[in-house]
Design an enzyme around this catalytic site. Sequence first.
Site, PDB file in Angstrom:
ATOM      1  N   GLU A 134       0.658  -1.228  -0.003  1.00 10.92           N
ATOM      2  CA  GLU A 134       0.035  -0.006   0.119  1.00 10.92           C
ATOM      3  C   GLU A 134       1.003   1.123  -0.044  1.00 10.92           C
ATOM      4  OE1 GLU A 134      -3.843  -1.842   1.962  1.00 10.92           O
ATOM      5  OE2 GLU A 134      -2.987  -0.235   3.264  1.00 10.92           O
ATOM      6  N   GLU A 180      -6.027  -7.895  -0.304  1.00  7.93           N
ATOM      7  CA  GLU A 180      -6.657  -7.797   0.609  1.00  7.93           C
ATOM      8  C   GLU A 180      -7.974  -7.271   0.610  1.00  7.93           C
ATOM      9  OE1 GLU A 180      -4.677  -4.843   3.593  1.00  7.93           O
ATOM     10  OE2 GLU A 180      -2.709  -5.754   3.433  1.00  7.93           O
TER      11      GLU A 180
END
Length: 438
Positions: A167, A350
């Site tokens: 991320e 995710e």
Amino acid sequence: MTWTRKDLPQGFLFGAATSAYQIEGHAFGGAGPTHWDSFAATPGNVVRAEDGARACDHYHRLEQDLDLLAGLGVDVYRFSTSWARVLPEGTGAANADGLDFYDQLVDGLLERGIKPAATLYHWELPQALADRGGWRNADMPDWFAAFTETVMSRIGDRVWSAAPINEPWCVGWLSHFEGAHAPGLRDIRATARAMHHVLVSHGRSIEVMRGLGMGNLGGVFNLEWSNPADDSPGAARAAATHDAYYNRFFLEAIFNGAYPDAALEGLGPYLPPGWQDDFATIRQPLDWVGVNYYTRSNLAPTDGAWPGLKAVEGPLPKTQMGWEIFPEGLYQFLHRVAALAPDLPIYITENGMANPDVVTHGTVEDPERLAYIDAHLDACRRAMAEGVDLRGYFIWSLMDNYEWALGYEKRFGLIHVDFDSLQRTPKASYHALASRLR
């Protein structure tokens, strides 16, 4: 739940994900201090000033947790390595106990027939490097390349896949512009440089792993759907700006070799000298694209400095995090990523939800989580039916853990963790998924 394995393509992979600092217990095994330890110790940054010193004590409970993972029936386990556990000072001599731990983790997964999916960095920067400017420092790509070589020289021959940085938006923007994560800055110059150095570090890490003979290398991007809060031109501009610095900045740098103009409008003056020359490194070829997806933002314009926007509350049902449940955003992003990188398979690396789960008479009922997973898998199935090359879906998270600035009160896990006793209790969602993954 409305699906079983037979409803998905042959070879579609299910997995569960965690991260090092959130579960391991950073006080153990010779790990060095991180900027998260310092951030959490500063009043006002983290709920109850909680940190990852003990977390879920995964460091000492590795075999138990791997058995729970095997009982779930997943194909893949996505874990991260802690830079400060492996290199306590960020550079220099490696910590043998840290490398041994990840050796044991990978071997334990392989012994149970589970594919190890490694992420090198999930936010716990060694404090010694933070003291030198961290991601703002132009030397970060060199430091990160050396860390990559140290870790992957040990486990790279046995991992199924690897990605450099989890991320990048959180590492760059959330941590340096919004100040919500370590190092807790609110500085546009620091933000621009951190975002750029994260991408150069990603490219250098891919180069190192290719040099070690590794394959199946990818990038993991958190994407958040940018939704205009109303039908006004101002809201449309706000959503476009948010999309540019949140979603497009990292994806288009890697796959197009350019930053979007709507992001450069604010960040361009603060990028490091010669940034345009770094795209050859940033654009290292990948083997897959990872998408982390949870929610959307509803954007409205504001007066004042760029980016000139704010997120406002939307009308949809929300998770314990206050995030709207919007599976349509995942469907749309799958098509967008497929168009941007048409030759690469995609993995949902995710997806999941926080829920205020409690143990009642030895069980944890979490029908909200099952409904969330079901709705998002339905979005995946729609996209695949329309030609998107989606190869797998990894749930966040295997177990309740340290949720960064929100401490231990937000529960994303398939397994409930009592943070006093550290008792593990598989939730109803764990059992339901296990029944469908067999």
